[in-house]
Design an enzyme around this catalytic site. Structure first.
Site, PDB file in Angstrom:
ATOM      1  N   LYS A  60      -4.115  -4.144   8.432  1.00 24.62           N
ATOM      2  CA  LYS A  60      -4.822  -4.432   7.188  1.00 24.62           C
ATOM      3  C   LYS A  60      -5.548  -5.769   7.286  1.00 24.62           C
ATOM      4  CE  LYS A  60      -2.117  -5.860   4.030  1.00 24.62           C
ATOM      5  NZ  LYS A  60      -2.540  -7.242   4.002  1.00 24.62           N
ATOM      6  N   GLN A  82       4.693  -4.338  -0.492  1.00 30.00           N
ATOM      7  CA  GLN A  82       5.047  -3.370   0.550  1.00 30.00           C
ATOM      8  C   GLN A  82       6.386  -2.683   0.241  1.00 30.00           C
ATOM      9  OE1 GLN A  82       1.929  -3.888   3.349  1.00 30.00           O
ATOM     10  NE2 GLN A  82       3.775  -2.789   3.824  1.00 30.00           N
ATOM     11  N   ASP A 106      -2.618  -0.203  -5.151  1.00 34.67           N
ATOM     12  CA  ASP A 106      -1.818   0.915  -4.635  1.00 34.67           C
ATOM     13  C   ASP A 106      -1.803   2.097  -5.619  1.00 34.67           C
ATOM     14  OD1 ASP A 106      -0.533   0.838  -2.118  1.00 34.67           O
ATOM     15  OD2 ASP A 106       0.843  -0.724  -2.790  1.00 34.67           O
TER      16      ASP A 106
HETATM   17  N1  GUE Z   1       2.999  -0.543  -1.193  1.00 28.49           N
HETATM   18  C1  GUE Z   1       2.812   0.093  -0.045  1.00 28.49           C
HETATM   19  N2  GUE Z   1       1.665   0.784   0.166  1.00 28.49           N
HETATM   20  C2  GUE Z   1       1.462   1.441   1.350  1.00 28.49           C
HETATM   21  O1  GUE Z   1       0.411   2.106   1.522  1.00 28.49           O
HETATM   22  C3  GUE Z   1       2.466   1.356   2.381  1.00 28.49           C
HETATM   23  C4  GUE Z   1       3.617   0.608   2.100  1.00 28.49           C
HETATM   24  N3  GUE Z   1       3.770   0.011   0.892  1.00 28.49           N
HETATM   25  N4  GUE Z   1       4.594   0.493   3.031  1.00 28.49           N
HETATM   26  C5  GUE Z   1       4.434   1.008   4.375  1.00 28.49           C
HETATM   27  C6  GUE Z   1       3.581   2.251   4.379  1.00 28.49           C
HETATM   28  C7  GUE Z   1       3.069   2.584   5.748  1.00 28.49           C
HETATM   29  N5  GUE Z   1       1.642   2.394   5.689  1.00 28.49           N
HETATM   30  C8  GUE Z   1       0.799   2.407   6.800  1.00 28.49           C
HETATM   31  C9  GUE Z   1      -0.568   2.345   6.690  1.00 28.49           C
HETATM   32  C10 GUE Z   1      -1.382   2.299   7.806  1.00 28.49           C
HETATM   33  C11 GUE Z   1      -0.835   2.319   9.071  1.00 28.49           C
HETATM   34  C12 GUE Z   1      -1.723   2.263  10.259  1.00 28.49           C
HETATM   35  O2  GUE Z   1      -2.676   1.532  10.330  1.00 28.49           O
HETATM   36  N6  GUE Z   1      -1.426   3.044  11.283  1.00 28.49           N
HETATM   37  C13 GUE Z   1      -2.127   3.045  12.536  1.00 28.49           C
HETATM   38  C14 GUE Z   1      -1.252   2.361  13.576  1.00 28.49           C
HETATM   39  C15 GUE Z   1      -1.924   2.035  14.859  1.00 28.49           C
HETATM   40  C16 GUE Z   1      -1.100   1.003  15.628  1.00 28.49           C
HETATM   41  O3  GUE Z   1      -1.206  -0.160  15.293  1.00 28.49           O
HETATM   42  O4  GUE Z   1      -0.356   1.412  16.543  1.00 28.49           O
HETATM   43  C17 GUE Z   1      -2.388   4.489  12.927  1.00 28.49           C
HETATM   44  O5  GUE Z   1      -1.657   5.372  12.421  1.00 28.49           O
HETATM   45  O6  GUE Z   1      -3.290   4.728  13.700  1.00 28.49           O
HETATM   46  C18 GUE Z   1       0.534   2.400   9.203  1.00 28.49           C
HETATM   47  C19 GUE Z   1       1.342   2.445   8.076  1.00 28.49           C
HETATM   48  C20 GUE Z   1       1.289   2.053   4.419  1.00 28.49           C
HETATM   49  N7  GUE Z   1       2.332   1.971   3.620  1.00 28.49           N
END
Ligand code: GUE
Ligand code: NDP
Length: 300
Positions: free
Chosen positions: A56, A100, A129
């Site tokens: 992010k 989070q 959110d």
């Molecule tokens: N209030 C709140 N809102 C959320 O939206 C929230 C949260 N808490 N807690 C955690 C989870 C998890 N989450 C992710 C979002 C993007 C990736 C992301 O960027 N993933 C990359 C990872 C790549 C890498 O770095 O390896 C991908 O899937 O390609 C991961 C996890 C949002 N969340």
């Protein structure tokens, strides 16, 4: 069949570019500097949250958004967290607030946090959110203010890939407030919240108490897995030709895996999102979008 790969990373880059353009254009049209600010609050350490915070931050910078992260130790109290939220609500330089989830189980001096109270305390106009009761209510009624980031990202993906769910069976596995519940609601709306074709689905919500989960999943023309159990959706739970959306972010050793057993699922599905590179990057893109929207709402 070998499924088409739905490239969330590419589409997210496209959306982030649109957001960056919007930020620039707003500064020009108002004749004022415009630098929206997003604050993430991270209590303790959660593996999925850490990935989120890191990615992010980078994305914010590139889009002309100021990204800040407040880290609180897992031992913080409910009051520490409530005070921080109150302070961020008051601060006019902060446009978006994201706490989070999940909060650490043993926090608040071992008593656990009252998560609902924390989320309820966030100013609805800074609630990027879409967790606050008023924003969830507006979404439910089909007149959304903010759209929740992960479901919105999935809607954008389907829209931009020209995948229509109108009249189709969609099964959402998972009923969390952050993904499953709003996802199901948005797909069932009469008028698409973004892209008319991404609505009017016949939606089933499945969860840990669902009888014959595999059978229910096999009815899905579009299967959305938001469970948090690594690779629990197997190839034999997928209807041949279905579209499979994998929301899961699970750390297994040093690997990031989804909730879908990708290799076997790819043999059965017509299209599938990978992990990483699927839904995750889209969540971040939509978070940037909401932050810009919040900054505009607050300047009105
Ligand atoms: N209030 C709140 N809102 C959320 O939206 C929230 C949260 N808490 N807690 C955690 C989870 C998890 N989450 C992710 C979002 C993007 C990736 C992301 O960027 N993933 C990359 C990872 C790549 C890498 O770095 O390896 C991908 O899937 O390609 C991961 C996890 C949002 N969340
Ligand atoms: N890619 C992204 O941007 C995001 C990814 N995530 C990831 O998505 C996953 C889900 O997150 P989240 O919705 O917050 O998770 P939650 O833990 O809040 O909810 C999980 C849901 O899955 C259900 N479930 C759990 N085990 C099973 C099972 N064996 N069979 C059927 N249903 C089951 C639960 O059922 P019940 O209600 O009965 O307990 C619950 O409804 C996680 O891996 C998370 O890290 C989350 C947010 C954004």
């Amino acid at each position: 069949m070998t499924a088409k790969l739905l490239d969330g990373k590419r589409i997210a880059a496209e959306i982030r570019e649109e957001v960056a353009q919007d930020v620039k254009a707003t500064a020009v049209s108002t004749g004022q500097p415009f630098r929206p600010c997003l604050v993430a609050v991270l209590v303790g350490e959660d593996p999925a949250s850490k990935v989120y915070v890191r990615n992010k931050q980078r994305a914010c910078e590139k889009a002309g958004i100021e990204g800040r992260t407040h880290r609180l130790p897992a031992e913080s109290t409910q009051k520490d967290l409530m005070d921080l939220v109150a302070q961020l609500n008051e601060d006019p330089s902060v446009n978006g607030i994201l706490v989070q989830l999940p909060l650490p189980k043993n926090g608040n001096a071992g008593a656990g946090f009252n998560e609902r109270a924390v989320l309820d305390a966030i100013d609805p106009l800074k609630d990027v959110d879409c967790f606050s009761p008023v924003n969830v209510g507006l979404l439910m009624q089909g007149r959304p203010r903010f759209l929740p980031c992960t479901p919105h990202g999935i809607i954008q993906l389907l829209h931009r890939e020209n995948i229509s769910v109108a009249g189709k069976n969609v099964v959402v596995v998972g009923r969390s407030d952050i993904v499953g519940k709003p996802m199901a609601m948005m797909l069932a709306q009469r008028d698409g919240s973004c892209g008319r074709d991404v609505a009017n689905a016949t939606v089933t919500i499945a969860h840990s108490r669902t009888d014959d989960l595999a059978g229910v999943c096999r009815t899905a023309d579009c299967l959305i897995a938001a469970v948090g159990v690594p690779e629990m959706v197997k190839g034999n739970m997928i209807k041949p030709g279905a579209v499979v959306i994998d929301v899961g972010i699970n750390r297994v050793g040093d690997r990031l895996v989804g909730d879908v057993a990708f290799d076997e699922a790819s043999e059965v599905a017509s299209a599938i999102t990978p992990v990483p590179g699927g839904v995750g990057p889209l969540t971040i893109a939509m978070l940037l979008h909401n932050t810009v929207m919040a900054a505009k709402l607050q300047s009105e």
